[in-house]
Design an enzyme around this catalytic site. Structure first.
Site, mmCIF file in Angstrom:
data_model
loop_
_atom_site.group_PDB
_atom_site.id
_atom_site.type_symbol
_atom_site.label_atom_id
_atom_site.label_comp_id
_atom_site.label_asym_id
_atom_site.label_seq_id
_atom_site.Cartn_x
_atom_site.Cartn_y
_atom_site.Cartn_z
ATOM 1 N N HIS A 55 7.873 14.394 70.079
ATOM 2 C CA HIS A 55 8.348 15.774 70.324
ATOM 3 C C HIS A 55 9.183 15.866 71.604
ATOM 4 O O HIS A 55 9.109 16.862 72.325
ATOM 5 C CB HIS A 55 7.174 16.765 70.387
ATOM 6 C CG HIS A 55 6.424 16.864 69.096
ATOM 7 N ND1 HIS A 55 6.817 17.689 68.067
ATOM 8 C CD2 HIS A 55 5.319 16.232 68.655
ATOM 9 C CE1 HIS A 55 5.983 17.562 67.050
ATOM 10 N NE2 HIS A 55 5.069 16.675 67.371
ATOM 11 N N ASN A 127 3.115 22.383 63.447
ATOM 12 C CA ASN A 127 4.357 21.818 62.921
ATOM 13 C C ASN A 127 4.923 22.761 61.870
ATOM 14 O O ASN A 127 4.289 23.762 61.518
ATOM 15 C CB ASN A 127 4.080 20.459 62.261
ATOM 16 C CG ASN A 127 4.014 19.312 63.270
ATOM 17 O OD1 ASN A 127 4.679 19.337 64.294
ATOM 18 N ND2 ASN A 127 3.217 18.327 62.964
ATOM 19 N N TYR A 337 -3.510 15.740 74.396
ATOM 20 C CA TYR A 337 -2.416 16.581 74.886
ATOM 21 C C TYR A 337 -2.514 16.834 76.394
ATOM 22 O O TYR A 337 -1.562 16.567 77.122
ATOM 23 C CB TYR A 337 -2.330 17.872 74.062
ATOM 24 C CG TYR A 337 -1.509 17.666 72.803
ATOM 25 C CD1 TYR A 337 -1.869 16.695 71.877
ATOM 26 C CD2 TYR A 337 -0.353 18.383 72.558
ATOM 27 C CE1 TYR A 337 -1.111 16.459 70.742
ATOM 28 C CE2 TYR A 337 0.416 18.147 71.422
ATOM 29 C CZ TYR A 337 0.029 17.193 70.521
ATOM 30 O OH TYR A 337 0.789 16.946 69.414
#
Ligand code: NDP
Length: 479
Positions: A55, A127, A337
């Site tokens: 990403h 997504n 993350y």
């Protein structure tokens, strides 16, 4: 003296000269005491921070979520109260390409939203697809490596992709979406978003429901043909970001209808698929979409690096009334993350303006690199303390979640149907859409050794015989 502001060094001292370096004589070497020159060179060399491994290329905008329907019987979250409007930041992205890559590549699109709720930040890091290529995070880095650059040549290599996929039939559902028309959306405004993972909602009676989030574009679905996407990759690699930015500048604000699918907690034990398997959807026939509200993007960032590049999301950011699920991929992302953001931006990344919660933040974390606020001043940094520092509140605890079974490494391929849902999607497409899907797949297999192609074709054949045969015909390999 002009009436513009005075240019300064980073320390705030006025800069008398920004055109010519300080040298010893007209032709002479430079002097180390030219602190302005040294600062410029040194800062420039440090302008780049590590780009996201996935990403990396993204675009973002601010907006609002407005709740139009009462879903309080499922969730007590303040953000879901009917009539509530919550500010948000949304970052769209491609997945596999580097930061300078083209927006129109065939790739899933990231759809990461940070809701600045009154009870803290809620991040939904989704997504434009309802499923993913993997359901076990142990395979994530292998999968991504196979899609990225060959370690020897530095080039992308289709053989590595299909070699990996011959061992990963769980990817078929996502592969089918990726190579369908929706694999090349026309920018970011004309595509749906999905929370993808199963999360939980908790109501005021402390009852738990499983939930899937859907964001249906109100602009309508619009995709680029494979050929147009390829052309744009060369002629306008920033196509999607520009389209989003310009639409917002001209006040043509993109909007999405926000919906949920709700599954009562105990249904999870009996539903026909594992509802925590990220490669599966819940059929709308079984769990119809329920209206929640409308999301609108209506303000562009003022500075790309500060707001888009430094935006940091984590599916671990939930608020009371919204929780996790046993989805293995979600569990890993809850760790991964923030781990990536601490590496990329530093331990205090949550205090950067784009990431900072609008609500009061009262932690006992202190110090760390780049602590650029007051670091809680004189307030004590341990808990419990006798000086009235912030304390835990049991009212925010979730109901216990029943877990059973042995601790083991379970083979998720055993007894798991990796083919039916990909086949359902294939059968849902009309003749032209099927034709484009199988052509895209056949083109992507060009140059791949026949044995690897054949192994993959067996998988497509199991989804639907016509699906496998059609690709086989186009790629010129017998099944
Ligand atoms: P439904 O007929 O109720 O739903 C079909 C869904 O497929 C719609 O949401 C539609 O989205 C979407 N769709 C249409 N074309 C494509 C495409 N090329 N790529 C991805 N999605 C597309 O059936 P079910 O719920 O029983 O699901 C059947 C199949 O539909 C699934 O196997 C799955 O692959 C796909 N799907 C299902 C979703 C779900 O959450 N149930 C979500 C997305 C896809 P739209 O309304 O925007 O046209």
């Amino acid at each position: 003296m002009s009436n513009t502001k005075t240019m300064t060094t980073a320390a705030g001292a006025p800069v008398p000269e920004n055109q010519h370096s300080l040298s010893a004589g007209l032709r002479g070497p430079l002097l180390l005491q030219d602190v302005h020159l040294i600062e410029k060179l040194a800062h420039f060399a440090r302008e780049r921070i590590p780009e996201r491994v996935v990403h990396a290329k993204g675009s973002g905008a601010y907006g609002t979520l407005t709740i139009t329907n009462d879903i309080s019987k499922y969730s007590k979250a303040d953000v879901f109260k009917k009539g509530t409007q919550t500010e948000l930041f949304l970052r769209f992205s491609t997945v596999a390409g580097e930061k300078g890559s083209a927006d129109t590549e065939r790739d899933p699109r990231g759809f990461a939203i940070k809701f600045y709720t009154k009870q803290g930040n809620w991040d939904l890091v989704g997504n434009n697809t309802p499923v993913f290529f993997e359901r076990d995070p142990l395979k994530f880095s292998d999968f991504i490596h196979s899609q990225k650059r060959d370690p020897r040549t530095g080039y992308k290599n289709a053989t590595r992709m299909w070699d990996y996929w011959q061992f990963a039939p769980e990817a078929l559902h996502q592969i089918t979406i990726l190579f369908s028309d929706r694999g090349t959306p026309d920018g970011y405004r004309f595509m749906n978003g999905y929370g993808s993972h199963t999360y939980s909602l908790i109501n005021s009676k402390n009852e738990r429901f499983w939930v899937k989030f859907h964001f249906k574009t109100l602009q309508g679905i619009k995709n680029l043909s494979a050929q147009k996407a390829q052309e744009l990759a060369g002629s306008d690699p920033d196509y999607a970001g520009r389209d989003l930015f310009e639409a917002i500048e001209r006040k043509d604000f993109p909007r999405w209808a926000v919906k949920v699918q709700i599954m009562p907690e105990t249904d999870a034990n009996t539903y026909k698929v594992n509802p925590f398997d990220l490669t599966k959807i819940w059929s709308h026939k079984d769990y119809p979409l329920i209206d929640v509200g409308v999301m609108e993007l209506n303000r562009n960032p003022e500075n790309y690096f500060a707001e888009v590049e430094q935006a940091a999301f984590s599916p671990g950011n939930v608020v009371p009334g919204i929780g996790f699920s046993p989805d293995k991929m979600l569990q890993a992302r809850i760790f991964s993350y923030p781990d990536a953001q601490r590496y990329r931006l530093g331990v205090n990344y949550q205090f950067l303006p784009v990431n900072r919660a609008f609500s009061e933040v009262n932690t006992y974390h202190r110090d760390g690199a780049m602590r650029f606020d007051t670091n809680y001043g004189r307030q004590d940094n341990y808990e419990p303390n006798g000086f009235g520092g912030p304390t835990q509140k049991a009212e925010f605890a979730e109901p216990p979640l029943k877990i059973d079974g042995d601790a083991d490494r379970f083979n998720s391929h055993l007894g798991n149907d990796d083919f039916s849902q990909a086949g359902d999607l294939y059968r849902l497409l009309n003749t032209e859409e099927r034709d484009r899907l199988t052509t895209n797949l056949a083109n992507a297999m060009k140059g791949v050794p026949a044995a690897i192609v054949r192994a993959n074709l067996q998988h497509f054949h199991k989804c639907d015989p016509e699906y496998g045969e059609s690709i086989a015909r186009k790629v010129g390999v017998s099944l």
